[in-house]
Design a protein around this motif. Structure first.
Motif, short mmCIF file in Angstrom:
data_model
loop_
_atom_site.label_atom_id
_atom_site.label_comp_id
_atom_site.label_asym_id
_atom_site.label_seq_id
_atom_site.Cartn_x
_atom_site.Cartn_y
_atom_site.Cartn_z
N HIS A 235 0.82 -1.22 0.00
CA HIS A 235 0.00 0.00 0.00
C HIS A 235 0.85 1.26 0.00
N HIS A 236 1.78 1.37 0.93
CA HIS A 236 2.55 2.61 1.00
C HIS A 236 3.56 2.71 -0.15
N GLU A 237 4.05 1.58 -0.61
CA GLU A 237 4.87 1.62 -1.82
C GLU A 237 4.07 2.17 -3.01
N ALA A 238 2.80 1.75 -3.10
CA ALA A 238 1.95 2.23 -4.19
C ALA A 238 1.70 3.73 -4.06
N GLU A 239 1.52 4.20 -2.84
CA GLU A 239 1.32 5.64 -2.64
C GLU A 239 2.53 6.44 -3.14
N ILE A 240 3.71 5.97 -2.78
CA ILE A 240 4.92 6.67 -3.22
C ILE A 240 4.99 6.69 -4.75
N ALA A 241 4.76 5.53 -5.36
CA ALA A 241 4.84 5.44 -6.82
C ALA A 241 3.84 6.38 -7.48
N GLN A 242 2.62 6.38 -7.00
CA GLN A 242 1.57 7.21 -7.60
C GLN A 242 1.91 8.69 -7.52
N MET A 243 2.20 9.18 -6.32
CA MET A 243 2.34 10.61 -6.15
C MET A 243 3.64 11.13 -6.73
N GLU A 244 4.73 10.41 -6.54
CA GLU A 244 6.00 10.89 -7.09
C GLU A 244 6.00 10.80 -8.61
N ALA A 245 5.33 9.79 -9.18
CA ALA A 245 5.23 9.70 -10.63
C ALA A 245 4.33 10.79 -11.20
N ALA A 246 3.25 11.11 -10.49
CA ALA A 246 2.31 12.12 -10.97
C ALA A 246 2.87 13.53 -10.85
N SER A 247 3.63 13.79 -9.78
CA SER A 247 4.11 15.15 -9.53
C SER A 247 5.52 15.40 -10.06
N GLY A 248 6.30 14.35 -10.19
CA GLY A 248 7.71 14.51 -10.54
C GLY A 248 8.57 14.98 -9.38
N LEU A 249 8.01 14.98 -8.16
CA LEU A 249 8.72 15.45 -6.97
C LEU A 249 8.94 14.29 -6.01
N GLU A 250 10.07 14.33 -5.32
CA GLU A 250 10.32 13.36 -4.26
C GLU A 250 11.12 14.00 -3.14
N PRO A 251 10.94 13.53 -1.90
CA PRO A 251 10.06 12.43 -1.53
C PRO A 251 8.61 12.87 -1.35
N LEU A 252 7.70 11.94 -1.51
CA LEU A 252 6.31 12.21 -1.18
C LEU A 252 6.21 12.62 0.28
N VAL A 253 6.89 11.87 1.14
CA VAL A 253 6.82 12.10 2.59
C VAL A 253 8.24 12.08 3.15
N ARG A 254 8.51 13.00 4.06
CA ARG A 254 9.84 13.03 4.69
C ARG A 254 10.01 11.93 5.72
N HIS A 255 8.97 11.67 6.50
CA HIS A 255 9.07 10.71 7.59
C HIS A 255 7.93 9.69 7.49
N TRP A 256 8.29 8.40 7.42
CA TRP A 256 7.30 7.32 7.44
C TRP A 256 7.39 6.63 8.80
#
Length: 474
Positions: A235-256
């Motif tokens: 689930h959280h891997e999918a969130e990272i892939a979705q948002m970083e791929a859609a925005s072109g920005l990383e990281p999605l989240v600084r702290h997990w």
């Protein structure tokens, strides 16, 4: 003051450094509302409730958002089984969940975000992924193409589903480009809820709702994302892939941050397996303060077993603090040494909590302070009371009301009642029960013996304070 937290992404304890100094944007994965919350949910959400309380105490401006998955395969399946409309069923269990969280003392969420209310954002995010070449369409909906995102797996250290990934909600389709590709938008099926959109009639996949919600609330990047450890993959891997791929920005989240699981008989508690005790049942047999103590006396990253023994131990620890509180004499004048000891204990507790929210170590400091005060020649005074009040404002798991209760006396009365019951003198046993009830003492007979606790006197009248054995299991 530097708060440091374990970061699942880096696998080490790191200082919390929000993108805007002093402002923490925090998101925690909420429940899928197709049934009542269980005590595994209670552990996770109590520990994140505490984190929000603590960060606010340390001066951070916190916005705590939690999603509600109110459209999902599990909801549709349960609604079909009971002949209900899926949305009505989800609304009923959402309300039950929020009531249960309030009954447990979890009050820190600022934004409740229902998936139903973010359909436009979900569609827009899928469209962005399509435009950037990260998504493709099959006969049953739109899928994320994992081959286009090399960073997949950086949170969990793996890319393939394992047998234990019981909440993975893997989307099966033999035409997928890659085995791990997951659904972003599910095409309409007969009888299922759907929305007419540019993606075609259908409904969201499970993973996409969270990133659509957080993008609207916080933007494409934010500070802290939490959930139980079993959500890391996929689930959280999918969130990272979705948002970083859609925005072109990383990281999605600084702290997990991820909490350990609650286990029963060595296995994870989950609704889907039927191996769970509802929070309502636990609160009916026990009380919210003892449950909070059981959860917060464990480090948030640790797994824990829940049993009657665990709750009895939590109840006993609570009572030691409460009994000390009843010995505090707020009318005396504290010596400078007494003030210094209380202040030092509070500072030491905060120091332990600053280091990855180490609640067991912080509570050890508190009990050490109480032991020293019990050995002192003079009674504890206002400084001790101030310390206990501060601790309870943060933890919310002690009854500091000024009650005259002698534990040994109550235990003796219950022993006498037990003898009367064995002698079949039920009238005499009932007289003892009624006399205790008149003093605000609740008793409950269980297979493990008779438990007692003090009835709570909060205006809501919805909580009981004390102990009861709970054997969590099937």
């Amino acid at each position: 003051m530097v708060v440091a937290l374990f970061n699942t992404l880096s696998r080490r304890v790191e200082p919390l450094e929000p993108m805007t100094p002093g402002v923490v944007r925090m998101f925690v994965c909420g429940p899928t509302v197709y049934d009542l919350a269980h005590v595994g949910h209670a552990k996770t959400y109590t520990q994140f409730d505490f984190l929000a309380r603590f960060l606010r105490l340390r001066g951070y401006e916190v916005t705590y958002a939690q999603n509600i998955t109110d459209i999902d395969d599990k909801i549709i399946r349960r609604a079909g089984e009971v002949g209900r409309d899926p949305r009505e069923l989800a609304a009923e269990f959402e309300e039950a969940y929020r009531q249960d969280m309030a009954a447990l003392g979890n009050t820190q969420v600022d934004v409740w975000a229902r998936a139903h209310d973010y359909i436009d954002e979900i569609v827009a995010q899928v469209q962005a992924l399509v435009e950037r070449g990260h998504a493709y369409q099959l006969d049953d909906g739109w899928y994320f193409d994992l081959s286009t995102f090399p960073g997949y797996g950086k949170l969990s250290g793996r890319t393939e589903v394992a047998e234990e990934d019981s909440v993975a909600r893997i989307d099966e389709n033999d035409a997928k480009r890659n085995p791990g590709d997951f659904a972003l938008w599910k095409a309409r099926k007969p009888g299922d809820p759907y929305w007419d959109t540019p993606l075609g009639p259908g409904r969201p996949g499970w993973h996409i709702e969270d990133t659509a919600i957080t993008e609207r609330i916080f933007g494409p990047q934010y500070d802290l994302h939490g959930g139980a450890v079993d959500l890391i993959f996929p689930h959280h891997e999918a969130e990272i892939a979705q948002m970083e791929a859609a925005s072109g920005l990383e990281p999605l989240v600084r702290h997990w941050l991820h909490t350990g699981l609650l286990r029963v008989d060595g296995s994870k508690m989950s609704k889907s397996s039927g191996n769970f005790l509802t929070l309502r049942d636990a609160l009916a047999m026990s009380d919210y303060r003892t449950l909070r103590y059981a959860f917060l006396s464990q480090h948030y990253r640790s797994s824990m077993e829940l049993s009657g023994t665990v709750l009895d131990q939590a109840r006993g620890a609570r009572r030691r603090v409460e009994n000390f509180a009843r010995l505090v004499d707020r009318s005396v004048n504290d010596t400078p040494a007494a003030v210094e000891a209380a202040q030092a204990a509070w500072a030491a507790m905060l120091e332990r909590l600053d280091d990855d929210v180490d609640t067991p170590a912080a509570l050890a400091v508190l009990f050490g302070y109480i032991r020293e005060q019990n050995r002192a020649d003079e009674p504890a005074g206002p400084a001790a009371w101030d310390l206990l009040t501060r601790v309870n404002e943060l933890f919310d798991m002690f009854d500091l009301a000024d009650r005259s209760v002698d534990d040994a006396e109550i235990d003796a009365e219950l022993a006498r009642r037990s003898e009367l019951r064995k002698a079949r003198d039920f009238a005499g046993a009932d007289q003892i029960r009624d006399a205790l009830a008149a003093r605000g003492i609740v008793i409950k007979d269980t297979a493990d013996g008779t438990r007692w606790w003090l009835a709570d006197d909060t205006p809501q009248g919805t909580r009981a304070v004390g102990s009861a054995a709970v054997e969590a299991g099937r």
